[in-house]
Design an enzyme around this catalytic site. Structure first.
Site, PDB file in Angstrom:
ATOM      1  N   LYS A  31     -49.273  49.589  27.546  1.00  0.00           N
ATOM      2  CA  LYS A  31     -50.388  48.682  27.277  1.00  0.00           C
ATOM      3  C   LYS A  31     -51.269  48.514  28.521  1.00  0.00           C
ATOM      4  O   LYS A  31     -50.966  49.057  29.572  1.00  0.00           O
ATOM      5  CB  LYS A  31     -49.855  47.338  26.769  1.00  0.00           C
ATOM      6  CG  LYS A  31     -49.007  47.479  25.487  1.00  0.00           C
ATOM      7  CD  LYS A  31     -49.824  47.911  24.270  1.00  0.00           C
ATOM      8  CE  LYS A  31     -49.015  48.511  23.137  1.00  0.00           C
ATOM      9  NZ  LYS A  31     -48.035  47.654  22.498  1.00  0.00           N
TER      10      LYS A  31
HETATM   11  C1  LIG Z   1     -47.104  47.431  21.243  1.00  0.00           C
HETATM   12  C2  LIG Z   1     -47.488  46.690  20.026  1.00  0.00           C
HETATM   13  C3  LIG Z   1     -46.722  45.625  19.523  1.00  0.00           C
HETATM   14  C4  LIG Z   1     -45.380  45.263  20.088  1.00  0.00           C
HETATM   15  O1  LIG Z   1     -45.413  45.036  21.454  1.00  0.00           O
HETATM   16  P1  LIG Z   1     -44.022  44.971  22.264  1.00  0.00           P
HETATM   17  O2  LIG Z   1     -44.394  44.246  23.523  1.00  0.00           O
HETATM   18  O3  LIG Z   1     -43.614  46.394  22.515  1.00  0.00           O
HETATM   19  O4  LIG Z   1     -43.048  44.236  21.436  1.00  0.00           O
HETATM   20  C5  LIG Z   1     -47.189  44.928  18.431  1.00  0.00           C
HETATM   21  N1  LIG Z   1     -48.349  45.258  17.838  1.00  0.00           N
HETATM   22  C6  LIG Z   1     -49.097  46.275  18.263  1.00  0.00           C
HETATM   23  C7  LIG Z   1     -50.388  46.575  17.578  1.00  0.00           C
HETATM   24  C8  LIG Z   1     -48.684  47.036  19.354  1.00  0.00           C
HETATM   25  O5  LIG Z   1     -49.416  48.066  19.780  1.00  0.00           O
END
Ligand SMILES: *Cc1c(COP(=O)(O)O)cnc(C)c1O
Length: 389
Positions: free
Chosen positions: A188
């Site tokens: 992210k």
């Molecule tokens: C990465 C992601 C999540 C989950 O995030 P985590 O921190 O890995 O639990 C949820 N929704 C979307 C759209 C994502 O890209």
């Protein structure tokens, strides 16, 4: 030694400064490695960044955040939550885990985001909430969405996993509205290793998340072993173990101030992809929505035109891998996973726009430390691959 062009170029890679790494080491040496003062500082920084939001709760992941924000709605069997099929599975999974029924609305034909104009048709007397997903860091059209939610008395939990730093009509996502959930997974826009946060303007929801993230203890009991901590705690609800550690927050404290620079570099690379690929018939490039916004460019994810490319998406990805370039799929439409087909009867054909995206979307390499030369390698590898098709 390997020449740079022989090294594998991943589709994403975190940028961790020496200062961030040193902060983790100081944390390790401090004797306090789990939830503590660094998490508190990171939460203050998140509030400040999001327009002095009243509540920011750091957690072990965005999945935990979605779970607890949805759990705070106290859904009862039969309650419905509207979201998009073009998302990571966690968005739907957490709706189910929180006791809701996911009701999907297709994406708009020219976008990867939920078709806000189509949401009203999916609202029933059982609808409780909408979970819009700001796909790739492009904001959902929130003004009409919030107007609709208000008209129908619905809560809005924004899945902002892609959208830290995204702006909608001049405002940062997370600085207005109901509740937002951010992810700090390594792919992210900023990372704490694993991690996430809930930002909310609802004191009740914030209190529920604070309680549920740490066993259901009645006060923030993380410091009960320290000098100022209280001796006793009570369990007032059966809670989870979703707290963020100080080791993680140590990274976040340095990632958040770097975000603006990360987004600037992502934007420059995305604009370079758009310019270089503009006349390639093999790609349908992402098209920005007409309303004022600033994308965080979490992903650069065009759609492959299989006829023009002479290959399907999976063949393309394998060909790029053979040329030492990593790519990704974000995402296959969630309604087509076996669980969602079997439990809710979803079928191919239910959400044609999402399905068209799902079959053709590819994430090309995009991360702040990527150089122009890295990007040229990606483009050269694609030229070579398409020329041989
Ligand atoms: C990465 C992601 C999540 C989950 O995030 P985590 O921190 O890995 O639990 C949820 N929704 C979307 C759209 C994502 O890209």
């Amino acid at each position: 030694m390997e020449k740079p062009q022989d090294e594998f170029l991943p589709f994403s890679r975190p940028s961790l400064s020496e200062e961030a790494i040193a902060e983790v080491v100081s944390c390790l040496r401090s004797g306090w490695i789990t939830t503590g003062p660094r998490v508190q500082r990171f939460e203050e920084a998140l509030k400040a960044y999001h327009g002095n939001a009243p509540f920011a709760l750091a957690l072990s992941s965005a999945t935990a955040g979605l779970h607890l924000a949805l759990a705070a709605l106290r859904l009862v069997p039969g309650d419905e939550v509207i979201t998009s099929p073009m998302t990571f599975a966690a968005t739907l999974n957490t709706i189910v885990i929180a006791g809701g029924r996911p009701v999907l609305v297709d994406v708009a034909p020219d976008s990867y985001n939920i078709d806000v104009a189509a949401i009203e048709g999916a609202i029933t007397e059982r609808t409780r909430a909408i979970v819009p997903v700001h796909f790739a860091g492009v904001p959902v059209d929130l003004d009409p969405l919030y107007a609709l939610a208000e008209r129908h008395g619905l809560r809005v939990i924004e899945d902002a996993a892609h959208a830290i730093g995204t702006e909608y009509k001049g405002r940062i996502i997370g600085s207005f509205g109901d509740t937002q959930v951010f992810s700090f997974h390594p792919n992210k826009n900023i990372t704490t290793g694993e991690g996430g946060a809930v930002i909310t303007r609802d004191a009740g929801l914030a209190a529920d998340v604070a309680l549920a993230r740490f066993h259901g203890m009645d006060r923030e009991a993380w410091n009960r072993f320290g000098k100022s901590g209280s001796l006793h705690y009570e369990i007032v609800a059966p809670g989870f173990k979703y707290n963020m550690m100080d080791m993680q927050a140590a990274l976040g404290l340095h990632q958040l101030p770097a975000l603006e620079g990360f987004i600037a570099r992502r934007t420059a690379l995305a604009e370079r992809y758009l310019a270089r690929l503009s006349d390639w018939p093999q790609w349908r490039l992402p098209r920005p929505p007409a309303y004022a916004h600033k994308p965080a460019w979490h992903l650069f994810a065009p759609l492959l035109e299989p006829e023009a490319a002479g290959m399907d998406r999976d063949t393309f990805m394998a060909g790029m891998k053979a040329r030492n370039i990593g790519t990704g799929i974000h995402y296959r439409a969630a309604h087509l996973y076996p669980y969602y087909r079997d439990r809710y009867g979803y079928r191919l054909g239910d959400f044609p726009h999402a399905e068209a995206v799902s079959e053709r979307i590819v994430s090309l390499p995009l991360f702040p430390a990527m150089t122009d030369a890295d990007q040229d390698r990606v483009i050269d590898a694609m030229s070579d691959l398409f020329a041989k098709a």
